[in-house]
Design an enzyme around this catalytic site. Structure first.
Site, PDB file in Angstrom:
ATOM      1  N   GLU A   1     -19.428  14.300   2.341  1.00  0.00           N
ATOM      2  CA  GLU A   1     -19.636  13.376   1.215  1.00  0.00           C
ATOM      3  C   GLU A   1     -20.779  12.405   1.491  1.00  0.00           C
ATOM      4  OE1 GLU A   1     -16.391  10.658   0.439  1.00  0.00           O
ATOM      5  OE2 GLU A   1     -17.115  10.188  -1.551  1.00  0.00           O
TER       6      GLU A   1
ATOM      7  N   ARG B   1       0.857  -1.202   0.000  1.00  0.00           N
ATOM      8  CA  ARG B   1       0.000   0.000   0.000  1.00  0.00           C
ATOM      9  C   ARG B   1       0.887   1.245   0.000  1.00  0.00           C
ATOM     10  NH1 ARG B   1      -2.815  -3.227   3.705  1.00  0.00           N
ATOM     11  NH2 ARG B   1      -2.031  -2.048   5.505  1.00  0.00           N
TER      12      ARG B   1
ATOM     13  N   LYS C   1     -19.152  16.985  -1.491  1.00  0.00           N
ATOM     14  CA  LYS C   1     -18.681  15.959  -2.437  1.00  0.00           C
ATOM     15  C   LYS C   1     -19.851  15.029  -2.701  1.00  0.00           C
ATOM     16  CE  LYS C   1     -15.164  12.390  -3.081  1.00  0.00           C
ATOM     17  NZ  LYS C   1     -13.724  12.151  -2.983  1.00  0.00           N
TER      18      LYS C   1
ATOM     19  N   LYS D   1     -12.262  14.942   5.167  1.00  0.00           N
ATOM     20  CA  LYS D   1     -13.409  14.322   4.488  1.00  0.00           C
ATOM     21  C   LYS D   1     -14.145  13.362   5.407  1.00  0.00           C
ATOM     22  CE  LYS D   1     -13.882  10.683   1.817  1.00  0.00           C
ATOM     23  NZ  LYS D   1     -13.683   9.677   0.764  1.00  0.00           N
TER      24      LYS D   1
HETATM   25  P1  13P Z   1     -14.376   7.222  -6.048  1.00  0.00           P
HETATM   26  O1  13P Z   1     -14.120   8.374  -6.995  1.00  0.00           O
HETATM   27  O2  13P Z   1     -13.643   5.981  -6.420  1.00  0.00           O
HETATM   28  O3  13P Z   1     -15.844   7.010  -5.821  1.00  0.00           O
HETATM   29  O4  13P Z   1     -13.725   7.616  -4.683  1.00  0.00           O
HETATM   30  C1  13P Z   1     -14.043   8.775  -4.045  1.00  0.00           C
HETATM   31  C2  13P Z   1     -13.497   8.741  -2.685  1.00  0.00           C
HETATM   32  O5  13P Z   1     -13.633   9.685  -1.958  1.00  0.00           O
HETATM   33  C3  13P Z   1     -12.742   7.521  -2.248  1.00  0.00           C
HETATM   34  O6  13P Z   1     -12.577   7.470  -0.894  1.00  0.00           O
END
Ligand code: 13P
Length: 338
Positions: free
Chosen positions: A181, A49, A223, A140
């Site tokens: 998000e 990773r 988001k 986030k």
């Molecule tokens: P994706 O664009 O793959 O949906 O990912 C957004 C994201 O915030 C991943 O943690």
């Protein structure tokens, strides 16, 4: 909130959303990253990773297209093989450092499908470390919304919205910009209209919660997922329909005062997610907010496949990241060739 930090928050938002840039999400949890590695036969180790994320963090010149990276707790603490902290590498390129601060999902009440997101416990202390030790300027938190028979319920939407709003308020009190998000999952056979209805209901509840918790909207980035057919829906709408329905929903339900809007790719392929953003930018040039990408898979997919097959081809892997970061950057200003 320190009453006078609005200018500070606003400046971070403006810099993150400066055209023609977007945000690169490399904040998959250890479990999600391992799942993607396992599918491609990549060893699910901390070193793999780190190695993969080192490639993503050190892509030469990516700062032309990317204003910020969102990292996971494991990644923000890692360094390159030369001993440079990833955070310092990004900082040197003038890229903002973001950190995912939710700690994952748990079932909502007695539902077998609906979920809520945890992470409020000890959030303030964690923010201080991310901000002061690693120089993070934004964060986030992801809530997951499933579409299915009789779901999502208002109760689950409300619980997620209240947690997103509480999180946003705490982050702003620590002088950082929260990305909120609420992802409406593409998984399922629902139609685009069902996705529209759920997204609209959710945004309405979320806007009320942000208001009630006294969150400064100009210092928040939303988001969101696009309004799109479920991945197993028998009919798949064309690019124009996705662009129009997504923008109709956002224009109707998101406050014009919010700092900006970025999209997740959510399982769309790299080309689709770029083309959808491109069409929205072309058809809706004069919005109240900046609109751009915050893709994870939408930027990483081809590079990850190449990493699985040819891990020693460092330049080739990084070129593929650049191809899609550039495409998404062009899409954010409506200049992507079709
Ligand atoms: P994706 O664009 O793959 O949906 O990912 C957004 C994201 O915030 C991943 O943690």
């Amino acid at each position: 909130m320190t009453p006078n930090n609005h200018d500070h928050l606003r400046a971070i938002v403006t810099s993150l959303l400066e055209q023609p840039k977007g945000i690169f999400a490399i904040d998959e949890s250890i479990e999600s990253c391992n799942k993607r590695f396992a599918l491609l036969g990549i060893p699910e180790t901390v070193e793999k990773r780190r190695d993969y994320r080192e490639l993503l963090v050190t892509v030469p010149e990516i700062e032309q297209y990317v204003s910020g990276y969102i990292m996971h707790d494991e990644t923000i603490r890692q360094s390159t093989t030369d001993g440079w902290r990833f955070a310092d590498v990004l900082h040197d390129k003038g890229i903002h450092i973001g950190i995912k601060v939710d700690t994952g999902l748990m079932p909502f009440a007695d539902s077998s499908i609906e979920q809520i997101t945890n992470g409020l416990d000890g959030l303030g202390d964690r923010l201080i470390e991310y901000r002061d030790v690693f120089g993070a300027s934004f964060t986030k938190w992801r809530a997951l919304i499933h579409i299915g028979e009789n779901i999502p319920t208002d109760a689950c939407l409300l619980e997620n919205a209240n947690r997103l709003a509480q999180y946003a308020k705490i982050v702003q009190e620590h002088d950082m910009v929260p990305i909120i998000e609420p992802e409406v999952l593409m998984t399922g056979n629902h139609t685009i209209q069902q996705c529209y209805d759920v997204t609209a209901r959710n945004l309405k509840i979320l806007m009320t919660a942000l208001h009630e918790h006294g969150v400064y909207l100009g210092g928040v980035i939303l988001k969101t997922s696009m309004v799109i057919d479920g991945s197993e829906c028998s009919v798949q709408s064309d690019i124009d329909t996705v662009a129009h329905m997504t923008m109709k929903c956002l224009q109707e339900y998101v406050s014009p005062d919010i700092g900006g809007i970025v999209f997740l790719s959510g399982g769309q392929d790299t080309n689709e997610s770029a083309q959808h953003l491109n069409r929205m930018s072309q058809l809706y040039p004069n919005l109240s907010w900046e609109l751009t990408f915050s893709y994870g898979r939408g930027i990483q997919d081809s590079a990850l496949h190449h990493f699985a097959k040819y891990p020693e081809d460092r330049a080739g892997i990084q070129d593929l990241v650049m191809v899609w970061a550039r495409a998404d950057s062009l899409a954010s200003i409506g200049k992507l060739p079709e």
